[in-house]
Write a protein that holds these residues in place. Sequence first.
Motif, PDB file in Angstrom:
ATOM      1  N   ASN A 179       5.485  -1.479   3.140  1.00  8.21           N
ATOM      2  CA  ASN A 179       4.133  -1.212   3.639  1.00  8.21           C
ATOM      3  C   ASN A 179       3.200  -2.290   3.108  1.00  8.21           C
ATOM      4  O   ASN A 179       2.118  -2.017   2.597  1.00  8.21           O
ATOM      5  CB  ASN A 179       3.632   0.182   3.240  1.00  8.21           C
ATOM      6  N   TYR A 180       3.654  -3.528   3.244  1.00 12.40           N
ATOM      7  CA  TYR A 180       2.969  -4.683   2.660  1.00 12.40           C
ATOM      8  C   TYR A 180       2.460  -5.610   3.760  1.00 12.40           C
ATOM      9  O   TYR A 180       3.122  -5.805   4.781  1.00 12.40           O
ATOM     10  CB  TYR A 180       3.950  -5.455   1.764  1.00 12.40           C
ATOM     11  N   GLY A 181       1.303  -6.192   3.517  1.00 12.02           N
ATOM     12  CA  GLY A 181       0.758  -7.226   4.386  1.00 12.02           C
ATOM     13  C   GLY A 181      -0.046  -8.194   3.541  1.00 12.02           C
ATOM     14  O   GLY A 181      -0.867  -7.774   2.720  1.00 12.02           O
ATOM     15  N   GLY A 182       0.180  -9.481   3.718  1.00 17.76           N
ATOM     16  CA  GLY A 182      -0.477 -10.477   2.888  1.00 17.76           C
ATOM     17  C   GLY A 182      -1.989 -10.481   3.021  1.00 17.76           C
ATOM     18  O   GLY A 182      -2.714 -10.617   2.031  1.00 17.76           O
TER      19      GLY A 182
ATOM     20  N   SER B  83      -7.726  -6.713  -0.642  1.00 20.90           N
ATOM     21  CA  SER B  83      -7.833  -5.754  -1.744  1.00 20.90           C
ATOM     22  C   SER B  83      -8.149  -6.463  -3.058  1.00 20.90           C
ATOM     23  O   SER B  83      -8.929  -5.973  -3.878  1.00 20.90           O
ATOM     24  CB  SER B  83      -6.536  -4.953  -1.876  1.00 20.90           C
ATOM     25  N   ALA B  84      -7.541  -7.636  -3.264  1.00  9.31           N
ATOM     26  CA  ALA B  84      -7.814  -8.403  -4.478  1.00  9.31           C
ATOM     27  C   ALA B  84      -9.273  -8.841  -4.525  1.00  9.31           C
ATOM     28  O   ALA B  84      -9.925  -8.759  -5.576  1.00  9.31           O
ATOM     29  CB  ALA B  84      -6.894  -9.620  -4.541  1.00  9.31           C
ATOM     30  N   VAL B  85      -9.802  -9.287  -3.386  1.00  7.86           N
ATOM     31  CA  VAL B  85     -11.205  -9.705  -3.324  1.00  7.86           C
ATOM     32  C   VAL B  85     -12.124  -8.519  -3.637  1.00  7.86           C
ATOM     33  O   VAL B  85     -13.136  -8.661  -4.351  1.00  7.86           O
ATOM     34  CB  VAL B  85     -11.524 -10.305  -1.945  1.00  7.86           C
TER      35      VAL B  85
ATOM     36  N   GLU C 224       0.829  -1.199   0.000  1.00  7.32           N
ATOM     37  CA  GLU C 224       0.000   0.000   0.000  1.00  7.32           C
ATOM     38  C   GLU C 224       0.867   1.254   0.000  1.00  7.32           C
ATOM     39  O   GLU C 224       1.874   1.312   0.700  1.00  7.32           O
ATOM     40  CB  GLU C 224      -0.909   0.016   1.238  1.00  7.32           C
ATOM     41  N   ARG C 225       0.474   2.248  -0.786  1.00  8.79           N
ATOM     42  CA  ARG C 225       1.245   3.491  -0.848  1.00  8.79           C
ATOM     43  C   ARG C 225       0.511   4.672  -0.206  1.00  8.79           C
ATOM     44  O   ARG C 225       1.015   5.790  -0.206  1.00  8.79           O
ATOM     45  CB  ARG C 225       1.591   3.816  -2.309  1.00  8.79           C
ATOM     46  N   ASP C 226      -0.675   4.402   0.328  1.00 10.73           N
ATOM     47  CA  ASP C 226      -1.517   5.476   0.868  1.00 10.73           C
ATOM     48  C   ASP C 226      -0.837   6.238   2.000  1.00 10.73           C
ATOM     49  O   ASP C 226      -0.985   7.451   2.111  1.00 10.73           O
ATOM     50  CB  ASP C 226      -2.850   4.907   1.374  1.00 10.73           C
TER      51      ASP C 226
ATOM     52  N   HIS D 266      -5.180 -10.564  -9.509  1.00  9.23           N
ATOM     53  CA  HIS D 266      -5.602  -9.325  -8.860  1.00  9.23           C
ATOM     54  C   HIS D 266      -4.748  -8.988  -7.634  1.00  9.23           C
ATOM     55  O   HIS D 266      -5.037  -8.035  -6.919  1.00  9.23           O
ATOM     56  CB  HIS D 266      -7.082  -9.412  -8.471  1.00  9.23           C
ATOM     57  N   LEU D 267      -3.707  -9.767  -7.399  1.00  9.84           N
ATOM     58  CA  LEU D 267      -2.793  -9.485  -6.298  1.00  9.84           C
ATOM     59  C   LEU D 267      -1.739  -8.470  -6.719  1.00  9.84           C
ATOM     60  O   LEU D 267      -1.561  -8.189  -7.906  1.00  9.84           O
ATOM     61  CB  LEU D 267      -2.110 -10.780  -5.843  1.00  9.84           C
ATOM     62  N   ASP D 268      -1.021  -7.940  -5.740  1.00  4.12           N
ATOM     63  CA  ASP D 268       0.068  -7.003  -6.036  1.00  4.12           C
ATOM     64  C   ASP D 268       1.125  -7.649  -6.919  1.00  4.12           C
ATOM     65  O   ASP D 268       1.828  -6.970  -7.667  1.00  4.12           O
ATOM     66  CB  ASP D 268       0.744  -6.531  -4.742  1.00  4.12           C
ATOM     67  N   THR D 269       1.253  -8.964  -6.808  1.00  3.80           N
ATOM     68  CA  THR D 269       2.296  -9.693  -7.526  1.00  3.80           C
ATOM     69  C   THR D 269       1.817 -10.230  -8.873  1.00  3.80           C
ATOM     70  O   THR D 269       2.444 -11.132  -9.440  1.00  3.80           O
ATOM     71  CB  THR D 269       2.801 -10.862  -6.677  1.00  3.80           C
ATOM     72  N   ALA D 270       0.738  -9.701  -9.411  1.00  7.46           N
ATOM     73  CA  ALA D 270       0.222 -10.181 -10.693  1.00  7.46           C
ATOM     74  C   ALA D 270       1.342 -10.205 -11.730  1.00  7.46           C
ATOM     75  O   ALA D 270       2.104  -9.255 -11.879  1.00  7.46           O
ATOM     76  CB  ALA D 270      -0.909  -9.275 -11.163  1.00  7.46           C
ATOM     77  N   GLY D 271       1.447 -11.329 -12.422  1.00  9.62           N
ATOM     78  CA  GLY D 271       2.473 -11.476 -13.440  1.00  9.62           C
ATOM     79  C   GLY D 271       3.786 -12.021 -12.929  1.00  9.62           C
ATOM     80  O   GLY D 271       4.700 -12.289 -13.720  1.00  9.62           O
TER      81      GLY D 271
END
Length: 248
Positions: free
Chosen positions: A136-139, A145-147, A104-106, A172-177
């Motif tokens: 600033n990451y949490g699984g 967020s993906a849901v 998250e970058r907020d 739809h996750l941060d790690t898409a791709g």
Amino acid sequence: MSDPAPGTVPRHVAIIMDGNGRWAAKRHLPRVAGHRQGVETVRVIVRAAGELGIEYLTLYGFSSENWKRPPEEVSDLMGLLRLFIRRDLAELHQNGVQVRVIGERDHLDADIVAMIGEAETLTRDNNRLKLIIAFNYGGQTEITSAVRRIARKVQAGSLDPEAITPETVSDHLDTAGVPDPDLIIRTSGEMRLSNFLLWQSAYSELVFADDLWPDFTPDGLRAAVDEFRRRSRRYGGSGSDAPTLGEG
């Protein structure tokens, strides 16, 4: 330490960089000294990963729970991220490293967000090593967020709920791709994931190193890779030595 055999190096290695504070405490130094030494270890390990032929390296730099730490420590960590990008971006780019930041970058300061964007834009076409920094990451937040993103598509009528698959969630996750990590290493002797890549780690091999992160070396990385090579990965399938449910 021998080099891993060709073709057996994990494609994606993720590291929980734990132990900076304890490293400093053992030396009667402020915690920030441990974080600073930890950044030096990042530089060394990034180079070593590239030399080993690892394609993706994900580093857990700052969790969403780390905001609970004392404000001065959080400020120091933010300053170290700024310093790392300013000082190392040119070298990373020159060495063909692609930089990507997930999380998250907020809550991040505007200048940090701008620096992250600059690093990602400058290095986006590099392909020698893809360096992913979880900041600033949490699984759990990532999955939530993906849901939400998937639910909005269902609500808008652009996605059939019956068509949702595990691949849909991954996309739809941060790690898409990014391929799921083959190997996750945690330093400092702790044995837990601490909210790191919870979805992506379903079939990852886990290695727990006793070294505190500032003491972690390329030999430690090689040892973890060697341990990975010794394991049989079946992804839930059977093998001659695979136990059935209810057996050891």
